[in-house]
Design an enzyme around this catalytic site. Structure first.
Site, short mmCIF file in Angstrom:
data_model
loop_
_atom_site.label_atom_id
_atom_site.label_comp_id
_atom_site.label_asym_id
_atom_site.label_seq_id
_atom_site.Cartn_x
_atom_site.Cartn_y
_atom_site.Cartn_z
N HIS A 364 -1.96 26.48 116.78
CA HIS A 364 -1.21 27.80 117.68
C HIS A 364 -1.58 29.23 116.83
O HIS A 364 -1.54 30.55 116.29
CB HIS A 364 0.30 27.74 116.99
CG HIS A 364 1.09 28.52 117.39
ND1 HIS A 364 1.99 29.71 117.29
CD2 HIS A 364 1.79 28.93 118.87
CE1 HIS A 364 2.73 30.75 117.46
NE2 HIS A 364 2.76 30.23 118.88
N CYS A 365 -2.30 28.65 115.59
CA CYS A 365 -3.14 29.79 114.96
C CYS A 365 -3.74 30.75 115.19
O CYS A 365 -4.23 31.94 115.03
CB CYS A 365 -3.67 29.07 113.67
SG CYS A 365 -2.32 28.53 112.39
#
Length: 373
Positions: A364-365
């Site tokens: 997600h980062c």
């Protein structure tokens, strides 16, 4: 260089904010036009010249490309390498950067009911500036949002508030979830209190309800980003990093978050359904993994034996896929099954993601969705 400083009394919102013009931030599970990523190369973040990490990024980009267009921004000196490694369907664009965390340095996209796209251009200080930040300088990262606005030809709302994309999650129906540990950290916006921050979130993201969790995952070097701890998977439903071991510091963090979530309602008055995802590991940096990283005074040190903030909640929701990190054989299959149950109409793809975790984040980062309009 110092962190941006403002106070809730001194900071006044402009007359025309995104919310006043009908813009709001859609949920990640809403339809996407594209996904944006960056190419890893920083040797003090990624071991062995980022070659292992580059393979992991290729795997993530390839998985998402089955679902939507993927753009990967690359520094000039790595352009040919990235182009040759990434699938032809992935669009490689020259986009200068300091490091590869597109979730935090990329735009927060907004949409309006009449079909327009815009973005919020937050301030960025590398997760704390000179008071706990992870690297210096971050000047190239600060220009990424404005460059993407130019590429897409969309309005850009600039705001003098430090905020990273991983610090927030929304349900697209007026609710935002975040942590006090991050969003109210004095190394971001000294003097901006909770009421002032909520005002900013309402006016720039179009939300009406903010749920504040106390802390993020244990040892999360971003000062507790919510996307490693908790995220919306549907309106009224969240996934939560969980730990059953009472002797593990993560247990108290997750327990506190669970109690708060179960006693909260969203912007539409619904009680929240919480889905628990047992954390991997705990996972620690091995000797050979730490030895491959350049040691610079201007970057965050990573030492053998350091615990990493590993989480299965740090996944990406695409149009037709959910791309999740594979981190621990003891728990990977269970996490995959739980995600598949939550997203029956999407294909769950597991990607070996330890190399991304070694850099300080996860799937997600390194991604940022561009919503459809």
């Amino acid at each position: 260089m110092t962190t941006n400083s403002l106070s809730s009394t001194a900071f006044s919102l402009p007359a025309e904010t995104p919310a006043s013009q009908g813009f709001s931030m859609p949920a990640e599970f809403a339809p996407h036009k594209a996904c944006w990523m960056l190419w890893p190369q920083r040797p003090d973040t990624w071991r062995y010249g980022a070659k292992p990490a580059q393979q992991a990024f290729v795997d993530v980009a390839s998985a998402i490309a089955d679902s939507e267009t993927v753009f990967v921004g690359v520094n000039d000196e790595q352009y040919e390498n990235a182009r040759n490694q990434l699938p032809e369907s992935v669009r490689v664009v020259e986009l200068s950067n300091n490091d590869a965390w597109m979730r935090d340095v990329g735009p927060t996209f907004l949409t309006s009911p009449d079909g327009h796209l815009a973005m919020v251009d937050w301030q960025f200080n590398a997760w704390g500036g000179l008071e706990g930040g992870l690297y210096f300088p971050w000047d190239k990262d600060r220009r990424i949002r404005s460059k993407i606005a130019e590429i897409l030809g969309i309005p850009r709302f600039e705001v003098p508030v430090v905020l990273e994309g991983g610090a927030i999650h929304v349900d697209g129906e007026g609710t935002l979830i975040t942590t006090r540990e991050c969003l109210l950290n004095p190394n971001r916006n000294p003097g901006l209190d909770q009421a002032g921050m909520e005002q900013v979130l309402r006016e720039y993201l179009g939300v009406t309800k903010v749920i504040w969790l106390p802390r993020g995952c244990y040892r999360d070097e971003t000062d507790g980003h919510v996307d490693n701890l908790c995220c919306f998977v549907a309106p009224g439903e969240v996934a939560l990093t969980w730990c059953d071991d009472e002797n593990d510091p993560q247990h108290a963090i997750s327990r506190q978050a669970l109690e708060l979530l179960e006693n909260s309602t969203d912007a539409r008055g619904r009680s929240l359904k919480v889905h628990k995802f047992t954390q991997p590991g705990p996972l620690h940096i091995a000797e050979e993994e730490a030895s491959g990283i350049d040691r610079l005074n201007s970057s965050y040190p990573r030492q053998p034996g350091d615990r990493m903030a590993a989480s299965y909640v740090n996944f990406y929701i695409g149009n037709s896929v959910v791309v999740m990190p594979l981190l621990d054989p003891a728990h990977d299959d269970d996490a995959r099954k739980r995600l598949q149950a939550l997203f029956p109409d999407r294909r769950v793809i597991g990607v070996p993601a330890r190399e991304i975790l070694l850099g300080g984040g996860n799937i997600h980062c390194i991604t940022q969705q561009q919503p459809s309009v």
